[in-house]
Design an enzyme around this catalytic site. Structure first.
Site, PDB file in Angstrom:
ATOM      1  CB  THR A 126     -16.532   2.887  16.899  1.00 49.38           C
ATOM      2  OG1 THR A 126     -17.567   3.511  16.153  1.00 49.38           O
ATOM      3  CG2 THR A 126     -16.691   1.384  16.749  1.00 49.38           C
ATOM      4  CG  ASP A 127     -20.820   6.306  17.317  1.00 52.81           C
ATOM      5  OD1 ASP A 127     -20.227   5.671  16.425  1.00 52.81           O
ATOM      6  OD2 ASP A 127     -21.380   7.403  17.108  1.00 52.81           O
ATOM      7  CD  GLU A 128     -19.946   2.694  12.464  1.00 56.34           C
ATOM      8  OE1 GLU A 128     -20.012   1.550  11.995  1.00 56.34           O
ATOM      9  OE2 GLU A 128     -19.657   3.692  11.797  1.00 56.34           O
ATOM     10  CE1 TYR A 151     -14.271  -0.137  12.374  1.00 60.09           C
ATOM     11  CE2 TYR A 151     -16.476   0.808  12.577  1.00 60.09           C
ATOM     12  CZ  TYR A 151     -15.123   0.827  12.893  1.00 60.09           C
ATOM     13  OH  TYR A 151     -14.621   1.801  13.734  1.00 60.09           O
ATOM     14  CE  LYS A 155     -12.858  -0.356  16.874  1.00 62.22           C
ATOM     15  NZ  LYS A 155     -11.382  -0.129  16.999  1.00 62.22           N
TER      16      LYS A 155
HETATM   17  P1  NAD Z   1      -7.600   4.700   9.799  1.00 63.98           P
HETATM   18  O1  NAD Z   1      -8.135   3.662   8.887  1.00 63.98           O
HETATM   19  O2  NAD Z   1      -7.385   6.087   9.274  1.00 63.98           O
HETATM   20  O3  NAD Z   1      -6.203   4.218  10.401  1.00 63.98           O
HETATM   21  C1  NAD Z   1      -5.990   2.921  10.860  1.00 63.98           C
HETATM   22  C2  NAD Z   1      -4.479   2.717  11.029  1.00 63.98           C
HETATM   23  O4  NAD Z   1      -4.269   1.395  11.534  1.00 63.98           O
HETATM   24  C3  NAD Z   1      -3.691   2.824   9.713  1.00 63.98           C
HETATM   25  O5  NAD Z   1      -2.535   3.609   9.908  1.00 63.98           O
HETATM   26  C4  NAD Z   1      -3.331   1.378   9.393  1.00 63.98           C
HETATM   27  O6  NAD Z   1      -2.119   1.264   8.668  1.00 63.98           O
HETATM   28  C5  NAD Z   1      -3.215   0.787  10.794  1.00 63.98           C
HETATM   29  N1  NAD Z   1      -3.420  -0.677  10.790  1.00 63.98           N
HETATM   30  C6  NAD Z   1      -4.414  -1.381  10.184  1.00 63.98           C
HETATM   31  N2  NAD Z   1      -4.240  -2.696  10.400  1.00 63.98           N
HETATM   32  C7  NAD Z   1      -3.138  -2.833  11.179  1.00 63.98           C
HETATM   33  C8  NAD Z   1      -2.462  -3.943  11.755  1.00 63.98           C
HETATM   34  N3  NAD Z   1      -2.896  -5.201  11.550  1.00 63.98           N
HETATM   35  N4  NAD Z   1      -1.363  -3.722  12.497  1.00 63.98           N
HETATM   36  C9  NAD Z   1      -0.904  -2.453  12.703  1.00 63.98           C
HETATM   37  N5  NAD Z   1      -1.490  -1.369  12.164  1.00 63.98           N
HETATM   38  C10 NAD Z   1      -2.605  -1.554  11.431  1.00 63.98           C
HETATM   39  O7  NAD Z   1      -8.573   4.710  11.044  1.00 63.98           O
HETATM   40  P2  NAD Z   1      -9.023   5.926  11.986  1.00 63.98           P
HETATM   41  O8  NAD Z   1     -10.212   6.571  11.392  1.00 63.98           O
HETATM   42  O9  NAD Z   1      -7.835   6.715  12.344  1.00 63.98           O
HETATM   43  O10 NAD Z   1      -9.530   5.102  13.260  1.00 63.98           O
HETATM   44  C11 NAD Z   1      -8.633   4.782  14.320  1.00 63.98           C
HETATM   45  C12 NAD Z   1      -9.396   4.040  15.398  1.00 63.98           C
HETATM   46  O11 NAD Z   1     -10.473   4.834  15.869  1.00 63.98           O
HETATM   47  C13 NAD Z   1     -10.008   2.732  14.929  1.00 63.98           C
HETATM   48  O12 NAD Z   1      -9.857   1.789  15.950  1.00 63.98           O
HETATM   49  C14 NAD Z   1     -11.480   3.071  14.721  1.00 63.98           C
HETATM   50  O13 NAD Z   1     -12.282   1.935  14.924  1.00 63.98           O
HETATM   51  C15 NAD Z   1     -11.698   4.113  15.793  1.00 63.98           C
HETATM   52  N6  NAD Z   1     -12.746   5.125  15.540  1.00 63.98           N
HETATM   53  C16 NAD Z   1     -12.767   5.819  14.362  1.00 63.98           C
HETATM   54  C17 NAD Z   1     -13.713   6.834  14.181  1.00 63.98           C
HETATM   55  C18 NAD Z   1     -13.761   7.658  12.910  1.00 63.98           C
HETATM   56  O14 NAD Z   1     -14.683   8.461  12.748  1.00 63.98           O
HETATM   57  N7  NAD Z   1     -12.807   7.540  12.009  1.00 63.98           N
HETATM   58  C19 NAD Z   1     -14.663   7.089  15.187  1.00 63.98           C
HETATM   59  C20 NAD Z   1     -14.616   6.326  16.369  1.00 63.98           C
HETATM   60  C21 NAD Z   1     -13.651   5.361  16.531  1.00 63.98           C
HETATM   61  O1  DAU Z   2     -19.357   6.390  14.153  1.00 63.31           O
HETATM   62  C1  DAU Z   2     -17.986   6.157  14.171  1.00 63.31           C
HETATM   63  C2  DAU Z   2     -17.557   5.502  12.875  1.00 63.31           C
HETATM   64  O2  DAU Z   2     -17.612   6.513  11.867  1.00 63.31           O
HETATM   65  C3  DAU Z   2     -16.170   4.886  12.947  1.00 63.31           C
HETATM   66  O3  DAU Z   2     -16.184   3.828  13.871  1.00 63.31           O
HETATM   67  C4  DAU Z   2     -15.730   4.369  11.566  1.00 63.31           C
HETATM   68  O4  DAU Z   2     -14.391   3.908  11.633  1.00 63.31           O
HETATM   69  C5  DAU Z   2     -15.814   5.516  10.581  1.00 63.31           C
HETATM   70  O5  DAU Z   2     -15.493   5.054   9.282  1.00 63.31           O
HETATM   71  C6  DAU Z   2     -17.216   6.135  10.579  1.00 63.31           C
HETATM   72  O6  DAU Z   2     -18.188   5.202  10.006  1.00 63.31           O
HETATM   73  P1  DAU Z   2     -19.360   5.706   9.052  1.00 63.31           P
HETATM   74  O7  DAU Z   2     -19.825   4.565   8.252  1.00 63.31           O
HETATM   75  O8  DAU Z   2     -20.377   6.473   9.810  1.00 63.31           O
HETATM   76  O9  DAU Z   2     -18.508   6.770   8.155  1.00 63.31           O
HETATM   77  P2  DAU Z   2     -18.504   7.070   6.584  1.00 63.31           P
HETATM   78  O10 DAU Z   2     -17.681   8.303   6.407  1.00 63.31           O
HETATM   79  O11 DAU Z   2     -18.162   5.878   5.778  1.00 63.31           O
HETATM   80  O12 DAU Z   2     -20.030   7.441   6.281  1.00 63.31           O
HETATM   81  C7  DAU Z   2     -20.695   8.479   6.962  1.00 63.31           C
HETATM   82  C8  DAU Z   2     -22.132   8.511   6.458  1.00 63.31           C
HETATM   83  O13 DAU Z   2     -22.133   8.946   5.096  1.00 63.31           O
HETATM   84  C9  DAU Z   2     -22.822   7.163   6.461  1.00 63.31           C
HETATM   85  O14 DAU Z   2     -24.184   7.337   6.775  1.00 63.31           O
HETATM   86  C10 DAU Z   2     -22.698   6.672   5.023  1.00 63.31           C
HETATM   87  C11 DAU Z   2     -22.727   7.961   4.227  1.00 63.31           C
HETATM   88  N1  DAU Z   2     -21.946   7.974   2.969  1.00 63.31           N
HETATM   89  C12 DAU Z   2     -20.624   7.604   3.029  1.00 63.31           C
HETATM   90  C13 DAU Z   2     -19.845   7.598   1.888  1.00 63.31           C
HETATM   91  C14 DAU Z   2     -18.390   7.164   1.940  1.00 63.31           C
HETATM   92  C15 DAU Z   2     -22.520   8.395   1.775  1.00 63.31           C
HETATM   93  O15 DAU Z   2     -23.712   8.766   1.730  1.00 63.31           O
HETATM   94  N2  DAU Z   2     -21.748   8.403   0.657  1.00 63.31           N
HETATM   95  C16 DAU Z   2     -20.436   8.005   0.650  1.00 63.31           C
HETATM   96  O16 DAU Z   2     -19.791   8.010  -0.435  1.00 63.31           O
END
Ligand code: NAD
Ligand code: DAU
Length: 336
Positions: A126-128, A151, A155
């Protein structure tokens, strides 16, 4: 034939990835191992579940006996590791499971991948991991890692472990670091689906702090097209940033959602800020664009409307999640 262990394939990005790949290709076999935490949902995989080159196994990536068994049973020759605890707010409430899954779980996969001599190990990061930006600049692959939340630190640790396995054992690792995804099947705790669903119910929309934190948004299918490109052609030992050049302050997204649902901005409620809240993310994805000829296809203005429409027409999907029905079903079917 590529026999890919896809982990976390029942979550938001993993399920979109599997459905996308299996719709477009029959030269791969996918073994999806997912623990089905609160975020995993087998409904997401309906388009893929009957395909002969798709297999689902409920399991934990921290369980090394199970992982070894799967490598050997399915003759796994590559890994794409999506599995993670993914929600920053949850990591602030309790970090342990984040280090367990994201660090220990990744280590179990790396060890198995080394023993079974896989051809490729793609770590979905992730970019985080880069931390937070000021008003200007963008993250490049050379930006030092500086994670701020439990988190993102978990990562970053996983990225470093993956690279250490590459340097020490020659494991063919590649890493992707993507910005914030949006699209269908995203669990309604993340900003965009949460705001859409709250607005549809005329509930308050909780905006953290001053609402001016900036995220760089990408449609999930564009992320998955990039994952496919890196998996196929990415240079071993390389890191690839992925983004769609779409920075937005949170408050603008929230207002856009309200406007497109015809709801009043009076639903916005500014609430206490997230502790350690990263101010701004922005991704420079010129490396993947020039090296792998990837470019985002979806424009934010169109894809966000498509996403809002999806949540409007798939109430059944998120209503079951909100009411806890899926959780009860899985517990009955698979145990806790
Ligand atoms: P998500 O939370 O929707 O899904 C995560 C999945 O992993 C779920 O199906 C969960 O059941 C499974 N899981 C959790 N713990 C596990 C374990 N111990 N063993 C097997 N399975 C397990 O997450 P997402 O948003 O789909 O993110 C997927 C990946 O992409 C993550 O690695 C996250 O860090 C990365 N990522 C997410 C975003 C975003 O914006 N959501 C952006 C960049 C990178
Ligand atoms: O940048 C990639 C990441 O993006 C991934 O690695 C993470 O898995 C994914 O969860 C996401 O993280 P963020 O913290 O950026 O996403 P989130 O949707 O939780 O929040 C987006 C922005 O919105 C953040 O600045 C916090 C804000 N926010 C979020 C929630 C849930 C609010 O203001 N109110 C809210 O209720």
């Amino acid at each position: 034939m590529k026999r890919i262990l896809v982990t976390g394939g029942a979550g938001f990005i993993g399920s979109n990835f599997i459905n996308y790949i299996l719709e477009n290709r029959d030269d791969v076999e996918i073994i999806n191992v997912d623990k089905l935490t609160y975020a995993g949902n087998l409904e997401n995989l309906k388009p893929s579940e009957d395909k002969s080159n798709y297999h689902f196994v409920r399991g934990d990536i921290c369980n090394h006996e199970l992982i070894d068994y799967l490598f050997s049973k399915y003759k796994i020759n590559s890994v794409i590791n999506f599995a993670a605890e993914s929600h920053v707010d949850r990591s602030i409430l309790g970090s342990e499971i984040f280090y367990q899954t994201n660090v220990i779980g990744t280590n179990v996969l790396l060890e198995a991948a080394k023993r079974f001599e896989v051809e490729r190990f793609l770590q979905i990061s992730t970019d985080e991991v880069y931390g937070s930006l000021g008003a200007t600049g963008r993250f490049t692959e050379h930006t030092p890692l500086s994670p701020n939340s439990p988190y993102s630190s978990s990562k970053a640790a996983a990225d470093m472990m993956a690279m250490a396995f590459h340097h020490t054992y020659g494991l063919p690792v590649v890493i992707t670091r993507c910005s914030n995804n949006y699209g269908p099947l995203q669990f309604p705790e993340k900003l965009i689906p949460l705001m859409i669903i709250n607005a549809m119910h005329d509930k308050k929309l909780p905006v953290y702090g001053d609402g001016m934190n900036v995220r760089d948004w990408i449609y999930v299918i564009d992320h998955n097209r990039a994952v496919e490109a890196v998996f196929e052609k990415g240079k071993i030992g390389g890191v690839y940033n992925i983004g769609a050049d779409q920075e937005m302050p949170n408050i603008e997204i929230v207002k856009l959602i309200l406007n497109s649902l015809g709801k009043s901005e009076s639903l916005i409620e500014y609430v206490k800020d997230r502790p350690g809240h990263d101010r701004r993310y922005a991704i420079d994805s010129s490396k993947i664009e020039t090296e792998l000829d990837w470019k985002p296809k979806y424009k934010f203005d169109e894809a966000i409307v498509k996403t809002i429409e999806w949540y409007k027409t798939n109430k059944n999907w998120w209503e079951k999640i909100i009411s806890g029905e899926y959780q009860k079903y899985y517990e009955k079917q698979y145990g806790k």
